[in-house]
Design an enzyme around this catalytic site. Sequence first.
Site, short mmCIF file in Angstrom:
data_model
loop_
_atom_site.label_atom_id
_atom_site.label_comp_id
_atom_site.label_asym_id
_atom_site.label_seq_id
_atom_site.Cartn_x
_atom_site.Cartn_y
_atom_site.Cartn_z
N HIS A 146 83.23 38.21 7.00
CA HIS A 146 82.62 37.08 7.56
C HIS A 146 81.26 36.88 6.93
O HIS A 146 80.66 35.67 6.88
CB HIS A 146 82.60 36.76 8.94
N ASP B 250 88.29 42.36 8.95
CA ASP B 250 86.99 41.78 8.70
C ASP B 250 85.93 42.66 7.86
O ASP B 250 84.99 43.13 8.05
CB ASP B 250 86.55 41.80 10.02
N SER C 254 75.77 42.56 10.92
CA SER C 254 77.10 42.69 10.63
C SER C 254 77.00 43.39 9.21
O SER C 254 76.40 42.90 8.41
CB SER C 254 77.46 41.19 10.42
#
Length: 556
Positions: free
Chosen positions: A137, A168, A246
């Site tokens: 993402h 992911d 992230s």
Amino acid sequence: MGSDGKRKKRGRKSKTQTTLDPTTSTINDEVFSVNNVEIVNSTTPTSANHLENRRGRPKKRLRRSPEKPPPLINGENGAGTPVEGVARVVPAMDAVVKVFCVHTEPNFSLPWQRKRQYSSSSSGFVIGGRRVLTNAHSVEHYTQVKLKKRGSDTKYLATVLAIGTECDIALLTVNDDEFWEGVSPVEFGELPSLQDAVTVVGYPIGGDTISVTSGVVSRIEILSYVHGSTELLGLQIDAAINSGNSGGPAFNDKGECVGIAFQSLKHEDAENIGYVIPTPVIKHFIQDFEEKGAYTGFPFLGIEWQKMENPDLRVAMGMKPDQKGVRIRRVDPTALESEVLQPSDIILSFDGVDIANDGTVPFRHGERIGFSYLISQKYTGDNAAIKVLRNSKTLEFVIKLSTHRRLIPSHVKGKPPSYYIIAGFVFTTVSVPYLRSEYGKEYEFEAPVKLLDKLLHSMPQSPDEQIVVVSQVLVADINIGYEELVNTQVLAFNGKPVKNLKSLANMVESCDDEFLKFDLEYDQIVVLRMKTAKEATVDILTTHCIPSAMSDDLKP
């Protein structure tokens, strides 16, 4: 604050109070923290008298004896010599990079164009083979990706090698040799145990430099991956994971990478709950890419199952007292498993591992986990042995595993949305990104019930089946009375079922009938004169500056 609204006193306040950060050092005072005891070396005799604890009492001044070694700094002693058994954090931290991405997302509401580009920053880290790992993402719908090393002022252009939407994870590389100078790749460790210490390193919001947060592993189970809309093995930790973390690595106390930070729980009753993609999932992604040259995904069983915890249910299904398993409710007709598995089969074991009545299997010492973990350990195209109970008879099959296709896909995987326009009617296909674009983040509550029912419960009847809808009507004289049609499914055209958008476009383009008749959901119909509809389409495209009446993937 007390009940009377006044602040309660927590201790006596001293006349002179000096607060020293345990991690800082000054010219006159050196402060270290060893086993939670502050040790002060001072060239100023009065400095120790000014160091006080929270209760206002002077702290006892501790002096280093000559026999004791100096305090540890980053796993080294004062002479710069590494100490055995202590993780050296600095080299691993140097492998953590900041990821800058420019995104240009598709515009699902106006599928012939894209949205305004925007920028984001996240984290990543260097692994072997001149590659960098980050989250999928973080680089979704990327136009440009750049990487910056710790302590550097240069941003290097990166190339995206693979994006794994389900897990992911994304794999990047940099062609510039200068980027790889002085950087050592991180080493992967084993799956940690509960209460093992973890340290998350990255570039979260709140500053521009690298950030370190620490915690412990508080849970290991099958987690819902928000970005991938899948369920895979995951770690829950109590370290803070904020926006920008992230893609950053999570290290164990040996300095080995045990996961990738990727999401956190935001809830009024939850604090500091973060989630990490563990090494088994990471290694699966990397090995899949290395062996096949591209990411092929995680295999899934195309079934829906039911727990068999009720004793009466087990007896009715012909199970013996010593048999355990789960009941198949439905089988995806497009999945390879549909050739051997049937509804009401009881799955007793998968690849020789017995499945419990609640759908779990043994996982390490004293732990259990959902049996989908066994499936996710396999690769696309692998074979698996499955034992079922059918009509009180035990049967064994060998099935070939493949990726699972949903009727309403969770991702478009970078592809622009398909569309077809005739007489101002904009036809497109339904996907989760489309629903999110039309109804926002709360699409599960705002979207039409019919579409949500298909999203949650419907299975494709053929490999190429799609949900085709009239997304909107571009107002013109020819479509008077149809202006309020929005996101309504198209069931048939001139009496023929609509299987997907391409078949609808082909039927309309090749139609020689006088009228175009569309059968819609809720028993609605749209009728247009064929000749005037095609003539009006040209003017409508010009009015709305639409380059083509159909997307490139629908053109012959």
